[in-house]
Design a protein around this motif. Structure first.
Motif, PDB file in Angstrom:
ATOM      1  N   THR A   1       0.813  -1.215   0.000  1.00  0.00           N
ATOM      2  CA  THR A   1       0.000   0.000   0.000  1.00  0.00           C
ATOM      3  C   THR A   1       0.845   1.263   0.000  1.00  0.00           C
ATOM      4  OG1 THR A   1      -0.171  -0.172   2.406  1.00  0.00           O
ATOM      5  CG2 THR A   1      -1.987  -1.091   1.097  1.00  0.00           C
ATOM      6  N   GLY A   2       2.134   1.123   0.260  1.00  0.00           N
ATOM      7  CA  GLY A   2       3.041   2.258   0.180  1.00  0.00           C
ATOM      8  C   GLY A   2       3.455   2.787   1.534  1.00  0.00           C
ATOM      9  N   LEU A   3       4.729   2.627   1.838  1.00  0.00           N
ATOM     10  CA  LEU A   3       5.300   3.153   3.075  1.00  0.00           C
ATOM     11  C   LEU A   3       6.480   4.043   2.717  1.00  0.00           C
ATOM     12  CD1 LEU A   3       5.408  -0.114   5.206  1.00  0.00           C
ATOM     13  CD2 LEU A   3       3.703   1.699   5.310  1.00  0.00           C
TER      14      LEU A   3
ATOM     15  N   ALA B   1      12.249   5.568   0.490  1.00  0.00           N
ATOM     16  CA  ALA B   1      13.602   5.953   0.902  1.00  0.00           C
ATOM     17  C   ALA B   1      14.614   4.868   0.562  1.00  0.00           C
ATOM     18  CB  ALA B   1      13.624   6.259   2.397  1.00  0.00           C
ATOM     19  N   SER B   2      14.254   3.614   0.750  1.00  0.00           N
ATOM     20  CA  SER B   2      15.158   2.505   0.439  1.00  0.00           C
ATOM     21  C   SER B   2      15.453   2.432  -1.054  1.00  0.00           C
ATOM     22  CB  SER B   2      14.565   1.172   0.903  1.00  0.00           C
ATOM     23  OG  SER B   2      14.465   1.147   2.295  1.00  0.00           O
ATOM     24  N   LEU B   3      14.428   2.601  -1.867  1.00  0.00           N
ATOM     25  CA  LEU B   3      14.621   2.564  -3.313  1.00  0.00           C
ATOM     26  C   LEU B   3      15.475   3.744  -3.773  1.00  0.00           C
ATOM     27  CD1 LEU B   3      14.135   1.239  -6.009  1.00  0.00           C
ATOM     28  CD2 LEU B   3      11.976   2.485  -6.163  1.00  0.00           C
ATOM     29  N   ALA B   4      15.223   4.928  -3.233  1.00  0.00           N
ATOM     30  CA  ALA B   4      16.014   6.105  -3.588  1.00  0.00           C
ATOM     31  C   ALA B   4      17.484   5.886  -3.237  1.00  0.00           C
ATOM     32  CB  ALA B   4      15.471   7.341  -2.887  1.00  0.00           C
TER      33      ALA B   4
ATOM     34  N   VAL C   1      19.026   3.464  -5.820  1.00  0.00           N
ATOM     35  CA  VAL C   1      19.266   4.134  -7.100  1.00  0.00           C
ATOM     36  C   VAL C   1      20.484   5.049  -6.998  1.00  0.00           C
ATOM     37  CG1 VAL C   1      18.334   5.835  -8.731  1.00  0.00           C
ATOM     38  CG2 VAL C   1      16.884   3.964  -7.901  1.00  0.00           C
ATOM     39  N   MET C   2      20.590   5.807  -5.918  1.00  0.00           N
ATOM     40  CA  MET C   2      21.717   6.707  -5.736  1.00  0.00           C
ATOM     41  C   MET C   2      23.031   5.924  -5.658  1.00  0.00           C
ATOM     42  SD  MET C   2      22.605   9.363  -2.679  1.00  0.00           S
ATOM     43  CE  MET C   2      23.079   8.028  -1.570  1.00  0.00           C
ATOM     44  N   THR C   3      23.062   4.869  -4.859  1.00  0.00           N
ATOM     45  CA  THR C   3      24.270   4.067  -4.682  1.00  0.00           C
ATOM     46  C   THR C   3      24.728   3.457  -6.006  1.00  0.00           C
ATOM     47  OG1 THR C   3      23.633   3.569  -2.413  1.00  0.00           O
ATOM     48  CG2 THR C   3      25.245   2.109  -3.420  1.00  0.00           C
ATOM     49  N   ARG C   4      23.803   2.897  -6.761  1.00  0.00           N
ATOM     50  CA  ARG C   4      24.169   2.279  -8.045  1.00  0.00           C
ATOM     51  C   ARG C   4      24.561   3.323  -9.079  1.00  0.00           C
ATOM     52  NH1 ARG C   4      20.223  -2.975  -8.806  1.00  0.00           N
ATOM     53  NH2 ARG C   4      21.018  -4.084  -6.996  1.00  0.00           N
ATOM     54  N   SER C   5      23.937   4.486  -9.044  1.00  0.00           N
ATOM     55  CA  SER C   5      24.294   5.561  -9.975  1.00  0.00           C
ATOM     56  C   SER C   5      25.713   6.048  -9.715  1.00  0.00           C
ATOM     57  CB  SER C   5      23.320   6.739  -9.848  1.00  0.00           C
ATOM     58  OG  SER C   5      22.032   6.347 -10.222  1.00  0.00           O
ATOM     59  N   ILE C   6      26.057   6.230  -8.456  1.00  0.00           N
ATOM     60  CA  ILE C   6      27.416   6.659  -8.099  1.00  0.00           C
ATOM     61  C   ILE C   6      28.428   5.606  -8.538  1.00  0.00           C
ATOM     62  CG2 ILE C   6      28.972   7.088  -6.151  1.00  0.00           C
ATOM     63  CD1 ILE C   6      26.539   8.443  -4.760  1.00  0.00           C
ATOM     64  N   ALA C   7      28.120   4.344  -8.266  1.00  0.00           N
ATOM     65  CA  ALA C   7      29.028   3.260  -8.639  1.00  0.00           C
ATOM     66  C   ALA C   7      29.225   3.182 -10.156  1.00  0.00           C
ATOM     67  CB  ALA C   7      28.509   1.926  -8.102  1.00  0.00           C
ATOM     68  N   ALA C   8      28.187   3.514 -10.914  1.00  0.00           N
ATOM     69  CA  ALA C   8      28.256   3.446 -12.377  1.00  0.00           C
ATOM     70  C   ALA C   8      28.785   4.743 -12.987  1.00  0.00           C
ATOM     71  CB  ALA C   8      26.869   3.128 -12.946  1.00  0.00           C
TER      72      ALA C   8
END
Length: 101
Positions: free
Chosen positions: A73-75, A80-83, A86-93
């Motif tokens: 239902t959305g928490l 925050a976990s998904l953001a 995405v940030m961690t993988r973007s920095i790594a790439a």
């Protein structure tokens, strides 16, 4: 949204495992809410909350033949976990752009 419904309640009844992101919230506005209103399905039929699976306190499916329904239902913690991922993988790439707010 309590009126939103995407699944027939019979699907939850037939599932081997029903997982909620927050059981309390799903009982008010989710697929579990609709199943509980129209059938014998109750909060007691829910196998686990998402956090219990993510932490390993409860296991997931044990075979490909099992049917699992996730009522998400959305928490805020999910967003925050998904953001963060995405940030961690973007920095790594080496992609993306940091924006000062």
């Amino acid at each position: 949204m309590p009126e939103k419904q995407e699944l027939d309640p019979a699907i939850l009844i037939q599932a081997n495992r029903v997982v909620a992101d927050s059981l309390e919230q799903c009982l008010r506005s989710g697929e579990i809410h609709h199943a509980a209103e129209t059938s014998s399905f109750t909060g007691g039929n829910v196998y686990a909350e998402l956090g219990e699976l993510a932490s390993g306190r409860k296991g997931g499916r044990t075979g490909a033949e099992e049917i699992t329904v996730a009522d998400l239902t959305g928490l805020g913690i999910e967003d925050a976990s998904l953001a963060n991922l995405v940030m961690t993988r973007s920095i790594a790439a080496g992609v993306g752009q940091l924006i000062e707010i």
